[in-house]
Design a protein around this motif. Structure first.
Motif: not given
Ligand SMILES: [Zn+2]
Length: 434
Positions: A1-4, A9-10, A232-233
């Motif tokens: 899964m691609n996490i921008p 950062a958020q 991703e988590f």
């Protein structure tokens, strides 16, 4: 899964926010720090307020509830209010007023259970103390925040050799006799009370005898982390509901100037029913709105017009679908992690969502370009509730209950999706940008 990178950062900023907020009082102080850095000024409820269009302010009640707002440029009666609410408190263990005791040569601190924590998850964690302490002064007392970063406390489990059925019957604690937290070994010539007071006095630089009263939580000193094969988590304590506090505050600071009034209300005491002076069931939000209306010169008629044009988004976490427990969920209403904000509905008004308010929130998500989901609890299980119905009833305004999917709600270590936090921020920012 691609996490921008922006979403990562958020999420990191959220973990930093949670780790700076070991208690509701610290959470409010961290919000205050961020608001002041963004140019918001603090107003005291005990002083007269002068409000002007474009004004950016916040006020704090009882140290653990905060309302921040931006005064709109358009006449308030016509523009209405957009209000986003969340809660600063989390379930857990709180020290009693006289917690220190000695038990067969060991020092222990007696605790009360605050709200509905998953108690078993508090065992074998690196716990410490955080909260507020009142110290005697020449003319009364002064309130201070305290926080111990090093682990001071522990709730050791019973070995499986003495609890042979634990994996079949579950881990249970008697709340009075089996939850006191271990603090140390008793020492000759020093009472349990003295041993408990000394580190507090040392941190505050005062005499132990001048410590008058306290509200202290047992917090988990483990920092937040990313996990999963693609990171991703996220996992941390108190994601319910500091994640929503962070998203609401982030949206308020990120939204461009707008014509309407925008408010973020962060309440204490949600986990114990919201009925308190600082809670969502108290007068805090109505008092601030009344002062906003007075500042805009609205008469009673125009105040009612303003409220009729207002909208409340109650942001609190939602139950993420867990593949290990499929039978716990309503099959047609799974809230999937990293699949967007969840609109929570309940026919019995445990959530404030209506068909209209849900459609309106879907519009914010569409405008932000983020997916959204709908959740309903199993019909044969009791449904939780949150501040949505409380505030909606108190103010008489349209309201929706939403939130990011969360695993292990009320565990001391909850987890959620990185993308979901970015999605919620984007949807709330869209709500503030109309
Ligand atoms: Zn919550």
């Amino acid at each position: 899964m691609n996490i921008p990178a922006a979403a990562r950062a958020q999420a990191q900023d959220l973990l930093d926010f949670v780790d700076a907020s070991p208690s509701p009082w610290h959470a409010v102080r961290e919000c205050e720090r961020r608001l002041q850095a963004a140019g918001f000024s603090r107003l005291e409820e005990s002083e007269r307020w002068t409000l002007a269009p474009g004004g950016r302010h916040f006020t704090v009640r009882d140290g653990s509830s905060l309302i921040a707002f931006v005064v709109g440029s358009q006449a308030a009666a016509a523009a209405g209010l957009t209000l986003i609410g969340a809660h600063t408190d989390s379930p857990g263990l709180r020290l009693k007023p006289k917690p220190a005791e000695e038990a067969a040569g060991m020092l222990r601190l007696g605790v009360e259970v605050y709200g509905g924590p998953l108690l078993a998850t508090f065992a074998d964690r690196d716990l410490s103390l955080a909260g507020r302490v009142n110290v005697r002064t020449a003319d009364g007392f002064a309130s201070h925040l305290v926080c111990f970063e090093q682990p001071l406390l522990r709730l050791p489990n019973l070995a499986i050799h003495m609890n042979r059925e634990v994996n079949e019957t579950g881990l249970k604690f008697n709340k009075q006799t089996e939850l006191p937290l271990l603090l140390g070994i008793a020492a000759d010539g020093s009472s349990a009370e003295a041993r408990f007071r000394q580190p507090l006095a040392d941190q505050l630089g005062v005499e132990p005898a001048d410590l008058l009263t306290w509200e202290l939580v047992a917090w988990d000193t483990q920092k937040g982390s990313f996990w999963g094969v693609d990171g991703e988590f996220i996992a941390d304590s108190q994601l319910d509901n500091l994640a929503s506090c962070h998203a609401a505050l982030f949206a308020l600071l990120a939204a461009p100037p707008a014509s309407g009034n925008r408010l973020v209300a962060l309440f204490d005491h949600e986990e114990v029913g919201s009925e308190s002076a600082a809670g969502a069931g108290g007068s805090f939000v109505a008092d601030v709105i009344a002062r906003l209306a007075a500042g805009a010169g609205l008469d009673v008629e125009d105040q009612r017009r303003m409220l009729a044009r207002s909208f409340f988004i109650s942001a609190d976490m939602a139950h993420a679908w867990n593949p290990n427990f499929p039978a716990a969920y309503e099959p047609g209403h799974h809230a999937l992690v990293n699949a967007g904000p969840v609109i929570k509905s309940n026919a019995n008004q445990r959530y404030s969502t209506t068909a209209d308010s849900a459609a309106r929130f879907m519009g914010f998500c569409a405008r932000a370009g983020v997916p959204c989901q709908q959740y309903a609890h199993r019909t044969d299980l009791g449904c939780g509730s949150t501040i949505g119905p409380v505030v909606a009833a108190r103010l008489g305004i349209a309201s929706v209950d939403v939130g990011s999917p969360l695993w292990a709600m009320h565990s001391i270590r909850e987890s959620a999706g990185v993308l979901d936090h970015a999605y919620l921020i984007a949807a709330l920012t869209a709500a503030f940008s109309q």
